[in-house]
Design an enzyme around this catalytic site. Structure first.
Site, PDB file in Angstrom:
ATOM      1  N   GLU A 116     -31.520 -44.019 -71.953  1.00  0.00           N
ATOM      2  CA  GLU A 116     -30.340 -43.880 -71.083  1.00  0.00           C
ATOM      3  C   GLU A 116     -29.595 -45.208 -70.944  1.00  0.00           C
ATOM      4  O   GLU A 116     -29.019 -45.504 -69.888  1.00  0.00           O
ATOM      5  CB  GLU A 116     -30.763 -43.370 -69.695  1.00  0.00           C
ATOM      6  CG  GLU A 116     -31.522 -42.061 -69.745  1.00  0.00           C
ATOM      7  CD  GLU A 116     -31.853 -41.486 -68.369  1.00  0.00           C
ATOM      8  OE1 GLU A 116     -31.319 -41.968 -67.358  1.00  0.00           O
ATOM      9  OE2 GLU A 116     -32.664 -40.544 -68.319  1.00  0.00           O
ATOM     10  N   ASP A 162     -27.313 -48.193 -70.380  1.00  0.00           N
ATOM     11  CA  ASP A 162     -25.954 -48.635 -70.053  1.00  0.00           C
ATOM     12  C   ASP A 162     -26.081 -49.971 -69.333  1.00  0.00           C
ATOM     13  O   ASP A 162     -27.161 -50.325 -68.859  1.00  0.00           O
ATOM     14  CB  ASP A 162     -25.144 -47.600 -69.257  1.00  0.00           C
ATOM     15  CG  ASP A 162     -25.854 -47.000 -68.070  1.00  0.00           C
ATOM     16  OD1 ASP A 162     -26.797 -47.631 -67.552  1.00  0.00           O
ATOM     17  OD2 ASP A 162     -25.449 -45.905 -67.636  1.00  0.00           O
ATOM     18  N   ASN A 176     -40.517 -40.184 -69.085  1.00  0.00           N
ATOM     19  CA  ASN A 176     -39.278 -40.981 -69.046  1.00  0.00           C
ATOM     20  C   ASN A 176     -39.111 -41.595 -67.659  1.00  0.00           C
ATOM     21  O   ASN A 176     -39.281 -40.905 -66.652  1.00  0.00           O
ATOM     22  CB  ASN A 176     -38.113 -40.021 -69.342  1.00  0.00           C
ATOM     23  CG  ASN A 176     -36.786 -40.705 -69.534  1.00  0.00           C
ATOM     24  OD1 ASN A 176     -36.683 -41.640 -70.337  1.00  0.00           O
ATOM     25  ND2 ASN A 176     -35.766 -40.258 -68.823  1.00  0.00           N
ATOM     26  N   GLU A 223     -39.237 -39.819 -64.061  1.00  0.00           N
ATOM     27  CA  GLU A 223     -39.196 -40.629 -62.831  1.00  0.00           C
ATOM     28  C   GLU A 223     -40.226 -40.201 -61.789  1.00  0.00           C
ATOM     29  O   GLU A 223     -39.912 -40.107 -60.608  1.00  0.00           O
ATOM     30  CB  GLU A 223     -37.775 -40.593 -62.238  1.00  0.00           C
ATOM     31  CG  GLU A 223     -36.734 -41.108 -63.201  1.00  0.00           C
ATOM     32  CD  GLU A 223     -35.308 -40.943 -62.700  1.00  0.00           C
ATOM     33  OE1 GLU A 223     -35.116 -40.585 -61.524  1.00  0.00           O
ATOM     34  OE2 GLU A 223     -34.380 -41.175 -63.501  1.00  0.00           O
ATOM     35  N   HIS A 228     -31.246 -48.559 -67.630  1.00  0.00           N
ATOM     36  CA  HIS A 228     -29.996 -48.722 -66.872  1.00  0.00           C
ATOM     37  C   HIS A 228     -29.959 -50.190 -66.436  1.00  0.00           C
ATOM     38  O   HIS A 228     -30.714 -50.597 -65.560  1.00  0.00           O
ATOM     39  CB  HIS A 228     -29.970 -47.774 -65.667  1.00  0.00           C
ATOM     40  CG  HIS A 228     -29.868 -46.343 -66.064  1.00  0.00           C
ATOM     41  ND1 HIS A 228     -28.721 -45.831 -66.659  1.00  0.00           N
ATOM     42  CD2 HIS A 228     -30.742 -45.313 -65.990  1.00  0.00           C
ATOM     43  CE1 HIS A 228     -28.907 -44.548 -66.917  1.00  0.00           C
ATOM     44  NE2 HIS A 228     -30.123 -44.209 -66.535  1.00  0.00           N
TER      45      HIS A 228
HETATM   46  O1  G3I Z   1     -21.923 -29.600 -61.496  1.00  0.00           O
HETATM   47  C1  G3I Z   1     -21.571 -29.840 -60.142  1.00  0.00           C
HETATM   48  C2  G3I Z   1     -20.239 -29.299 -59.843  1.00  0.00           C
HETATM   49  O2  G3I Z   1     -20.289 -27.909 -59.981  1.00  0.00           O
HETATM   50  C3  G3I Z   1     -19.838 -29.720 -58.455  1.00  0.00           C
HETATM   51  O3  G3I Z   1     -18.528 -29.297 -58.187  1.00  0.00           O
HETATM   52  C4  G3I Z   1     -19.913 -31.212 -58.272  1.00  0.00           C
HETATM   53  C5  G3I Z   1     -19.596 -31.674 -56.877  1.00  0.00           C
HETATM   54  O4  G3I Z   1     -20.252 -32.856 -56.561  1.00  0.00           O
HETATM   55  O5  G3I Z   1     -21.209 -31.625 -58.579  1.00  0.00           O
HETATM   56  C6  G3I Z   1     -21.578 -31.310 -59.902  1.00  0.00           C
HETATM   57  O6  G3I Z   1     -22.862 -31.773 -60.127  1.00  0.00           O
HETATM   58  C7  G3I Z   1     -23.025 -33.161 -60.289  1.00  0.00           C
HETATM   59  C8  G3I Z   1     -23.592 -33.404 -61.661  1.00  0.00           C
HETATM   60  O7  G3I Z   1     -23.892 -34.750 -61.817  1.00  0.00           O
HETATM   61  C9  G3I Z   1     -22.647 -32.991 -62.771  1.00  0.00           C
HETATM   62  O8  G3I Z   1     -21.494 -33.745 -62.711  1.00  0.00           O
HETATM   63  C10 G3I Z   1     -23.958 -33.663 -59.228  1.00  0.00           C
HETATM   64  O9  G3I Z   1     -23.344 -33.554 -57.948  1.00  0.00           O
HETATM   65  C11 G3I Z   1     -24.321 -35.071 -59.501  1.00  0.00           C
HETATM   66  O10 G3I Z   1     -25.347 -35.467 -58.586  1.00  0.00           O
HETATM   67  C12 G3I Z   1     -24.859 -35.203 -60.899  1.00  0.00           C
HETATM   68  O11 G3I Z   1     -25.181 -36.525 -61.126  1.00  0.00           O
HETATM   69  C13 G3I Z   1     -26.045 -36.744 -62.223  1.00  0.00           C
HETATM   70  C14 G3I Z   1     -27.349 -37.353 -61.745  1.00  0.00           C
HETATM   71  O12 G3I Z   1     -28.179 -37.665 -62.841  1.00  0.00           O
HETATM   72  C15 G3I Z   1     -28.091 -36.429 -60.810  1.00  0.00           C
HETATM   73  O13 G3I Z   1     -29.009 -37.121 -60.113  1.00  0.00           O
HETATM   74  C16 G3I Z   1     -25.355 -37.656 -63.203  1.00  0.00           C
HETATM   75  O14 G3I Z   1     -24.252 -36.983 -63.782  1.00  0.00           O
HETATM   76  C17 G3I Z   1     -26.335 -38.050 -64.303  1.00  0.00           C
HETATM   77  O15 G3I Z   1     -25.740 -39.055 -65.082  1.00  0.00           O
HETATM   78  C18 G3I Z   1     -27.613 -38.597 -63.703  1.00  0.00           C
HETATM   79  O16 G3I Z   1     -28.496 -38.866 -64.763  1.00  0.00           O
HETATM   80  C19 G3I Z   1     -29.739 -39.468 -64.402  1.00  0.00           C
HETATM   81  C20 G3I Z   1     -30.785 -38.969 -65.374  1.00  0.00           C
HETATM   82  O17 G3I Z   1     -30.821 -37.572 -65.358  1.00  0.00           O
HETATM   83  C21 G3I Z   1     -32.147 -39.537 -65.030  1.00  0.00           C
HETATM   84  N1  G3I Z   1     -32.109 -40.965 -64.987  1.00  0.00           N
HETATM   85  C22 G3I Z   1     -31.080 -41.545 -64.139  1.00  0.00           C
HETATM   86  C23 G3I Z   1     -29.712 -40.995 -64.508  1.00  0.00           C
HETATM   87  C24 G3I Z   1     -28.646 -41.646 -63.681  1.00  0.00           C
HETATM   88  O18 G3I Z   1     -28.799 -41.344 -62.336  1.00  0.00           O
END
Ligand code: G3I
Length: 547
Positions: free
Chosen positions: A260, A262, A196, A147, A232
């Site tokens: 990715e 969905d 990507n 990105e 997405h």
């Molecule tokens: O792991 C911590 C945890 O310790 C904490 O308690 C909790 C509280 O908010 O946060 C947890 O981290 C989160 C993490 O996901 C794991 O669940 C982050 O806050 C959260 O921001 C993170 O979101 C991820 C996101 O990327 C980050 O920007 C999503 O799961 C994940 O699906 C998403 O994936 C991205 C790809 O990497 C790139 N392309 C887009 C895609 C969707 O946004």
């Protein structure tokens, strides 16, 4: 006849045409089917079972991102990523790495560290080198840069790795991206390296910018192996320009991974769809995306961002407005989207079925990817120069000759018999030194009605008055028998439903189908009217008749 039936059965068993998991279907085509995974959930048997049985590739949804894997300047947290690798090895799966350079989920010590460009250069070099080396031989492909392109107008994002302050190449365009690829290649020369991004799945301004970068990298030997299309999607996504986008990357010698996918749909507070029909619309998008990928040999992996609606980033991201984005429901049951993926794989088997003998590739000339009864096909192979017949054995075990149109040493073109039953089939090219055969499938795409002028849209049908005084129409075409009984055949004449008297083989001309319908008395004398046939929900071309 007996020998062909034996061949058919053997080939169907070998091909596993009864396969019902995504993994079995993808394996059969030599394709990768993947899902973003969270190792914290491996303890749940249903989760672990679904990811092990449905997929042959896993990608950490979060656990190899900078913020997770490199939480302090001197600490690497490989444990979650290692759990994914171990799970994948146990289950014979590949691991796709995600990601090395991204403007999100960077560790706070980096973003808040007030580092200089040269310090950041060292930090990113060490990060890429350490992470890629750790997973060398275990991660087969990396999203090296994720990105980097903003949306509109597409331009390199202003971000920590580029120009805030960057790693020393601020204002020098894609040079910092190039540097990341060079470091990754040095750390693991065998890993495939991808760029990507999202919102650049089809041909559009953003993908044009990424394509220009890819073209430049290929021309200058920057170690870029592939492009990841995140996909997405929502129900308004238009995938008509997905194929051309995939095609142009492949033409550069790159692979394409769908990384990715969905498809989010609006949900009520209780988690059910706002519009029940949306699950079917979602399935249509899944099928279109996968079928398009499967049309290109260079589109080698198809991955969803998760697998079950139980765990997906969409509800959190949309504050619960959208959800249900994945192929399995929250109870791990197949949704229409899952079934659509199975269908896409099975249809693609037509073009990719492993050959026996000398046939290597079969293609349908209509471009639909399906071998349709009555359709023209090309068979590619070797040693075909003496071919004198193509025998087609359908799922009933009946064999019929296809009409030969062209024969050369490497290609045979022919017309399939019109009365093939849909489903598994065997094509056998005889007349060479020995028969060569390949298992395939035929599907009736839609019933086809013949017209007198050959346009498919012109005048058609004979008007007859029977001995009882009933006026009826005789329509001729293909794709009617074998799909349906007469109750599932519906004909409209001038928009009025016409009772069907007969639907089946024409009888006089081999392979031709016929439908007879009562002509609604109210229409007689009204001039030119349109006729349309629906067989098992599949709609024919529209023909006309003057009455
Ligand atoms: O792991 C911590 C945890 O310790 C904490 O308690 C909790 C509280 O908010 O946060 C947890 O981290 C989160 C993490 O996901 C794991 O669940 C982050 O806050 C959260 O921001 C993170 O979101 C991820 C996101 O990327 C980050 O920007 C999503 O799961 C994940 O699906 C998403 O994936 C991205 C790809 O990497 C790139 N392309 C887009 C895609 C969707 O946004």
């Amino acid at each position: 006849m007996t020998i062909h039936r034996t061949l058919l059965v053997a080939a169907l068993v070998a091909l596993g045409l009864e396969a019902q998991t995504l993994r079995e279907e993808a394996d059969r085509l030599g394709m990768l089917v993947g899902g973003a995974v969270d190792p914290e959930l491996f303890g749940q048997a249903a989760y672990a079972n679904a990811f092990a049985t449905q997929l042959n590739m896993l990608e950490p949804e979060n656990d190899m991102k900078f913020g997770v894997i490199h939480p302090s300047p001197t600490t690497y947290n490989f444990s979650p990523g290692d759990q994914i690798v171990a799970f994948a090895q146990t289950n014979g799966q590949k691991v796709r790495g995600h990601n090395l350079v991204w403007y999100q989920q960077i560790a706070p010590w980096v973003t808040g560290g007030n580092y200089t460009a040269s310090q950041l250069n060292q930090i990113l070099h060490d990060h890429i080198t350490t992470v890629v080396s750790h997973y060398a031989g275990q991660v087969f492909a990396w999203d090296v840069v994720n990105e980097a392109m903003s949306d509109s107008p597409p331009a390199l994002r202003s971000e920590v790795w580029y120009d805030s302050p960057g790693i020393g190449f601020a204002g020098q365009g894609t040079k910092y991206i190039e540097q990341a690829f060079v470091w990754a290649r040095a750390a693991d020369p065998n890993a495939l390296l991808f760029y990507n991004d999202y919102g650049a799945d089809v041909v559009n301004a953003k993908s044009n910018a990424i394509y220009a970068m890819a073209q430049d990298f290929r021309a200058r030997g920057v170690p870029l192996d592939g492009i990841g299309l995140q996909m997405h999607l929502s129900l308004s996504s238009d995938l008509s320009q997905l194929g051309p986008n995939i095609q142009r990357y492949i033409a550069l010698g790159l692979q394409v991974h769908i990384t990715e996918l969905d498809v989010q749909i609006p949900v009520k507070a209780n988690g059910t769809p706002v519009n029940p029909g949306d699950l079917q619309k979602q399935a249509t998008l899944y099928q279109a995306a996968l079928s398009t990928c499967l049309r290109y040999k260079g589109c080698t992996a198809f991955q969803t961002w998760g697998l079950t609606d139980k765990y997906s980033w969409i509800p959190g991201y949309t504050n619960g407005v959208d959800g249900l984005a994945l192929p399995l429901d929250a109870n791990y049951q197949p949704k229409p989207a899952f079934n659509a993926m199975i269908t896409a794989y099975q249809n693609a088997a037509v073009l990719n079925a492993p050959a026996t003998g000398g046939i290597s590739v079969i293609s349908a000339t209509g471009g639909t990817g399906l071998l349709a009864p009555g359709g023209l096909i090309s068979i590619y192979g070797s040693g075909l120069g003496n071919a004198s017949s193509v025998l087609v054995t359908d799922s009933s075990g009946t064999s019929r000759m296809a009409t030969l149109l062209y024969v050369s040493a490497t290609q045979v073109n022919c017309m399939l018999p019109a009365d093939l039953l849909p489903g598994p089939a065997m094509l056998s090219v005889n007349g060479g030194d020995s028969p060569v055969s390949v298992a395939t499938r035929t599907e009736t795409v839609a019933p086809g009605l013949f017209t007198a002028d050959g346009t498919g849209q012109g005048m058609a049908a004979a008007i007859t008055v029977d001995s009882g005084g009933t006026t009826y129409l005789e329509l001729f075409g293909t794709g009617i028998r074998g799909r349906s009984d007469i109750a599932n055949v519906h004909v409209t004449v001038g928009g009025v439903a016409a009772p069907v008297l007969y639907a089946g083989p024409q009888g006089q001309f081999y392979g031709l189908d016929q439908i007879n319908v009562v002509l609604p008395a109210s229409l007689i004398g009204t001039g030119s009217v349109n006729i349309e046939v629906e067989v098992d929900g599949r709609v024919s071309n529209v023909v006309q008749v003057v009455i």
